[in-house]
Write a protein that holds these residues in place. Structure first.
Motif, PDB file in Angstrom:
ATOM      1  N   CYS A   1     -16.198 -14.375 111.698  1.00 30.00           N
ATOM      2  CA  CYS A   1     -15.983 -13.127 110.958  1.00 30.00           C
ATOM      3  C   CYS A   1     -15.422 -12.016 111.832  1.00 30.00           C
ATOM      4  CB  CYS A   1     -17.269 -12.677 110.231  1.00 30.00           C
ATOM      5  SG  CYS A   1     -17.871 -13.937 109.124  1.00 30.00           S
TER       6      CYS A   1
ATOM      7  N   LYS B   1     -17.793 -20.591 105.071  1.00 25.88           N
ATOM      8  CA  LYS B   1     -19.230 -20.768 105.354  1.00 25.88           C
ATOM      9  C   LYS B   1     -20.043 -20.501 104.094  1.00 25.88           C
ATOM     10  CE  LYS B   1     -19.126 -17.777 108.707  1.00 25.88           C
ATOM     11  NZ  LYS B   1     -19.795 -16.749 109.531  1.00 25.88           N
TER      12      LYS B   1
ATOM     13  N   GLY C   1     -24.566 -13.180 101.449  1.00 24.92           N
ATOM     14  CA  GLY C   1     -23.131 -13.354 101.642  1.00 24.92           C
ATOM     15  C   GLY C   1     -22.372 -12.085 102.006  1.00 24.92           C
ATOM     16  N   CYS C   2     -21.062 -12.287 102.029  1.00 28.35           N
ATOM     17  CA  CYS C   2     -20.110 -11.369 102.649  1.00 28.35           C
ATOM     18  C   CYS C   2     -19.799 -10.157 101.777  1.00 28.35           C
ATOM     19  CB  CYS C   2     -18.801 -12.125 102.847  1.00 28.35           C
ATOM     20  SG  CYS C   2     -19.001 -13.868 103.235  1.00 28.35           S
TER      21      CYS C   2
ATOM     22  N   CYS D   1     -22.514  -6.891 111.147  1.00 25.95           N
ATOM     23  CA  CYS D   1     -22.476  -8.238 110.569  1.00 25.95           C
ATOM     24  C   CYS D   1     -23.745  -9.031 110.898  1.00 25.95           C
ATOM     25  CB  CYS D   1     -21.219  -8.976 110.993  1.00 25.95           C
ATOM     26  SG  CYS D   1     -19.824  -8.520 109.964  1.00 25.95           S
ATOM     27  N   CYS D   2     -23.609 -10.342 111.122  1.00 26.76           N
ATOM     28  CA  CYS D   2     -24.815 -11.166 111.246  1.00 26.76           C
ATOM     29  C   CYS D   2     -25.528 -11.001 112.579  1.00 26.76           C
ATOM     30  CB  CYS D   2     -24.483 -12.620 110.975  1.00 26.76           C
ATOM     31  SG  CYS D   2     -24.421 -12.938 109.204  1.00 26.76           S
TER      32      CYS D   2
ATOM     33  N   PHE E   1     -19.311  -6.551 107.071  1.00 23.51           N
ATOM     34  CA  PHE E   1     -17.987  -7.086 107.409  1.00 23.51           C
ATOM     35  C   PHE E   1     -16.827  -6.119 107.141  1.00 23.51           C
ATOM     36  CE2 PHE E   1     -14.329  -9.764 105.896  1.00 23.51           C
ATOM     37  CZ  PHE E   1     -13.911 -10.178 107.143  1.00 23.51           C
TER      38      PHE E   1
ATOM     39  N   GLY F   1     -27.605 -11.549 105.696  1.00 28.31           N
ATOM     40  CA  GLY F   1     -26.206 -11.266 106.011  1.00 28.31           C
ATOM     41  C   GLY F   1     -25.714  -9.913 105.526  1.00 28.31           C
ATOM     42  N   CYS F   2     -24.429  -9.884 105.194  1.00 30.55           N
ATOM     43  CA  CYS F   2     -23.785  -8.619 104.841  1.00 30.55           C
ATOM     44  C   CYS F   2     -24.348  -8.038 103.553  1.00 30.55           C
ATOM     45  CB  CYS F   2     -22.277  -8.830 104.761  1.00 30.55           C
ATOM     46  SG  CYS F   2     -21.576  -9.122 106.405  1.00 30.55           S
TER      47      CYS F   2
ATOM     48  N   HIS G   1     -22.161 -13.500 115.631  1.00 32.38           N
ATOM     49  CA  HIS G   1     -23.229 -14.340 115.066  1.00 32.38           C
ATOM     50  C   HIS G   1     -24.297 -14.885 116.001  1.00 32.38           C
ATOM     51  CE1 HIS G   1     -20.779 -14.143 111.459  1.00 32.38           C
ATOM     52  NE2 HIS G   1     -21.840 -14.574 110.809  1.00 32.38           N
TER      53      HIS G   1
ATOM     54  N   CYS H   1     -26.874 -15.013 108.246  1.00 35.68           N
ATOM     55  CA  CYS H   1     -26.535 -16.076 107.296  1.00 35.68           C
ATOM     56  C   CYS H   1     -27.159 -17.421 107.636  1.00 35.68           C
ATOM     57  CB  CYS H   1     -25.029 -16.215 107.180  1.00 35.68           C
ATOM     58  SG  CYS H   1     -24.366 -14.875 106.196  1.00 35.68           S
TER      59      CYS H   1
ATOM     60  N   MET I   1     -16.491 -14.273 100.911  1.00 36.45           N
ATOM     61  CA  MET I   1     -15.091 -14.474 101.278  1.00 36.45           C
ATOM     62  C   MET I   1     -14.898 -15.701 102.179  1.00 36.45           C
ATOM     63  SD  MET I   1     -14.482 -13.617 104.706  1.00 36.45           S
ATOM     64  CE  MET I   1     -15.738 -13.282 105.917  1.00 36.45           C
ATOM     65  N   SER I   2     -15.966 -16.244 102.784  1.00 36.79           N
ATOM     66  CA  SER I   2     -15.758 -17.244 103.834  1.00 36.79           C
ATOM     67  C   SER I   2     -16.034 -18.674 103.369  1.00 36.79           C
ATOM     68  CB  SER I   2     -16.658 -16.928 105.038  1.00 36.79           C
ATOM     69  OG  SER I   2     -18.005 -17.183 104.708  1.00 36.79           O
TER      70      SER I   2
HETATM   71 FE1  XCC Z   1     -19.463 -13.087 107.785  1.00 36.72          FE
HETATM   72 FE2  XCC Z   1     -22.225 -13.587 108.744  1.00 36.72          FE
HETATM   73 FE3  XCC Z   1     -20.045 -13.362 105.351  1.00 36.72          FE
HETATM   74 FE4  XCC Z   1     -20.953 -11.341 106.690  1.00 36.72          FE
HETATM   75  S1  XCC Z   1     -22.061 -12.560 105.311  1.00 36.72           S
HETATM   76  S2  XCC Z   1     -18.928 -11.733 106.266  1.00 36.72           S
HETATM   77  S3  XCC Z   1     -19.907 -14.971 106.704  1.00 36.72           S
HETATM   78  S4  XCC Z   1     -21.056 -11.959 108.747  1.00 36.72           S
HETATM   79 NI1  XCC Z   1     -22.874 -14.140 106.601  1.00 36.72          NI
END
Ligand code: XCC
Ligand code: SF4
Length: 639
Positions: A345, A566, A455-456, A306-307, A324, A485-486, A271, A527, A563-564
């Motif tokens: 994540c 966050k 989101g995830c 991911c992010c 993710f 994000g994802c 992140h 995110c 899923m998180s």
């Molecule tokens: Fe994580 Fe941010 Fe979700 Fe992806 S979307 S799985 S929080 S990486 Ni943010």
């Protein structure tokens, strides 16, 4: 030590039911042949706990843990007497506190780096976007006329530090909130002071024998979440833009096909953008390129996931390898020489998969180690020491590759990097602009409304499917979609982030897209960059014609495969800011309870947005569009 049995899925699920991502499917098939386990197998082998899923249990003290019966929620209370509403609200509050803590922890790390850059203690990064530094400083009341960049920056640092540490008053970015929205928050006493204080109070109030009135708890839940959206996350976005550059549209390749068999492949996953920025420098260092060549590689190929990946693809056009649920499957290619991770994540399952293919899995952050992975700490004062070492290990893994490499030949190309600044600029000029062009197009009905789909991904639902179906349905109905994000990666893989995707939009949205040359689905970044959506909403209110609070806007949000924790914090700050927010997968409340009613109806009556839930993408789209239409009608712009 408790002996745990290995998880064995009862029957093998068909791969096409696990994901619509072809590359991930291909790698899951290979994983099965290779006897490698991923989150998809673990999900199949572990039924979600039904009591926890309804949030009908409490382990906040040792008179319990207590579980209630979700089918008869008021038939029983905990040993302390806590009822289902107190228990659920406390659980929800702790989820929001954790998510908010993560984003603030990230934002605070960025602010620490910023301070050391301004003071000359960190030399590897510098202030890249001086204009943004000045404009944000002005927005929060810092004097900028005839002052040096360094003086302004130091004042900005001190001011933004209050986001975390302030014990009384309103956090700095409250100044950006539309006045009517802020007034509503003040009325309920939910304007955040500082994030540390709000998270502390949230934790305190959820202890046994503390706040057991869900209608009172909800206020602290809102205040804590707002300290994420208008606090830590917003600081993370703005400071990262100032340090590393504000994104503008750039064409990017996405999916596992961005790996190159004849190159040393390095993935950055996590992140915080600083690890990536330093890795960029390392993979371009002539001495390391030379050793890569000596090892027989054509070059060093750096890609994101991911992010971390979403952020640098938006900022620099770096290819993105997947979201993710693909972080384990991509290692199955055998082509990944190193995966460097920082925070959030980073699932522990990566360790075993990396071991199977002898991929170097390297943690870099003191607050996120993985048992069994190599830890090489990144020190911001000399970051390349860490990233050079990772590249050296990757080169050596490349040289000694023992496994046949199989890279799915899948690559999607899309345009990403739409900061809210750019959206304003992009839509400028082409249309009659008594308001802003975005507002104008909403008022004239070409654009029906705006939806944030974020989101995830989550192995409990078919990967990417809910994201893609939902977004297709929204744009078909002239709803402009903004993404982070994802979710953004799911749509990029599906080809919907290219300008050509305008053909899939309804006639009004298609016309706007074609005139401007933009896709109907705009990728904003990671995110924490959901805060760009908050700022865009504030801008829409400020420039007029669409009501005077965020709750008046014809907008809606969704996290269809979240899923998180966050994600829960993000959802809650959007709801508290005035946005109708629909989640998929599952929702952590017991049906038919007062707390559920409060989240799904009561908050709207208080002047905020409200929560919605539906796992079906088409139903979800219908709910969001109905809400947008309701808002259009209230504004008198329905036709
Ligand atoms: Fe994580 Fe941010 Fe979700 Fe992806 S979307 S799985 S929080 S990486 Ni943010
Ligand atoms: Fe049970 Fe109350 Fe303790 Fe929770 S706080 S575990 S409901 S006794």
């Amino acid at each position: 030590m408790v002996e745990k049995k290995a998880l064995k899925p009862k029957k093998e699920i068909e791969l096409k039911d696990l994901t619509i991502c072809d590359a991930t499917q291909q790698m899951l098939a290979k994983a099965r042949r290779d006897g490698v386990e991923t989150q998809f197998d673990r999900a199949a082998g572990m039924k979600a706990c039904p009591i926890g899923a309804d949030s009908a249990c409490c382990k906040h003290c040792f008179m319990g843990p207590c579980r209630l019966n979700a089918k008869d929620p008021y038939g029983k209370v905990g040993v302390c007497g806590a009822n289902i509403d107190a228990i659920q609200a406390r659980n929800f509050g702790r989820m929001v506190a954790t998510g908010t803590a993560c984003h603030n922890d990230h934002g605070m790390a960025m602010l620490d780096i910023f301070r050391d850059v301004v003071q000359g203690k960190i030399k590897d990064y510098r202030i890249k976007d001086v204009n943004k530094l000045v404009s944000i400083s002005k927005e929060i009341g810092i004097e900028t006329e005839d002052r040096s960049v360094q003086d302004i920056a130091m004042d900005l640092y001190h001011e933004l530090e209050k986001t975390y540490t302030q014990v009384e008053g309103e956090l700095p970015f409250a100044k950006r909130v539309p006045p009517k929205t802020l007034e509503m928050w003040r009325k309920h006493g939910i304007v955040p002071r500082g994030a540390m204080r709000e998270i502390m109070e949230m934790m305190s109030r959820t202890h046994i024998g503390m706040d057991q009135d869900h209608t009172n708890l909800i206020k602290q839940i809102c205040r804590t979440a707002l300290a994420d959206g208008w606090g830590g996350s917003m600081v993370a976005t703005e400071i990262s833009d100032i340090l590393f550059g504000t994104p503008s549209p750039v064409s990017v390749e996405v999916n596992m096909g961005v790996l190159k068999e004849d190159h040393v492949n390095v993935i950055v996953h996590g992140h915080e953008p600083n690890l990536f920025e330093s890795m960029l420098a390392s993979v371009n260092a002539p001495s390391l390129l030379e050793s890569a060549n000596e090892a027989g590689a054509k070059g060093i190929n750096l890609v994101g996931m991911c992010c971390s990946g979403a952020e640098v693809m938006s900022r620099h056009g770096i290819p993105h390898a997947g979201n993710f649920s693909s972080t384990e499957p991509i290692l199955v290619t055998g082509a990944v020489d190193a995966m460097a991770v920082d925070v959030q994540c980073i699932q522990q399952g990566l360790v075993k998969v990396a071991e199977c293919y002898e991929t170097e899995l390297i943690t870099t952050n003191p607050r996120c180690h993985l048992e069994g992975a190599t830890h090489i700490e990144l020190d911001e004062h000399n970051p390349q020491k860490c990233t050079d070492e990772i590249v050296i290990r990757a080169i050596s893994r490349f040289k000694n590759r023992k496994f046949p490499v199989e890279i799915p030949k899948k690559v999607g190309i899309g345009v990403h990097g739409f900061s809210h600044e750019y959206i304003n600029y992009m839509l400028g000029g082409s249309f009659r602009a008594s308001y802003t062009p975005l507002n104008e197009n909403i008022i004239n009905g070409r654009i029906r409304g705006v939806a944030g789909v974020v989101g995830c991904t989550n192995p409990r639902v078919k990967q990417d499917y809910v994201h893609v179906e939902l977004v297709r349905e929204l744009i078909k109905n002239d709803v402009l979609v903004v993404q982070t994000g994802c979710s953004q990666i799911a749509l990029a893989k599906a080809g919907l982030t290219s300008p050509e995707a305008a053909a899939l939009a309804g006639p009004g949205l298609a016309e706007v897209c074609e005139t401007v040359g933009m896709p109907p689905v705009l990728g904003l970044g990671s995110c924490v960059d959901n805060t760009r959506i908050l700022i865009a909403c504030s801008e829409m209110v400020r420039t007029g014609g669409l009501g005077d609070s965020i709750a008046d806007l014809p907008v809606a949000g969704a996290a269809p495969e979240y899923m998180s924790e966050k994600a829960i914090a993000i959802g809650q700050y959007f709801v508290a800011s005035g946005v109708y927010t629909v989640f998929g997968v599952t929702f952590p409340v017991t049906k038919g309870t007062n707390f559920e009613k409060l989240l799904f109806e009561g908050l709207e009556e208080m002047g905020m947005g409200k929560w919605g839930f539906n796992p079906d993408p088409h139903e979800m789209a219908r709910m969001m569009i109905a809400h947008i239409d309701k808002k259009r009608q209230a504004l008198g712009i329905d036709k």
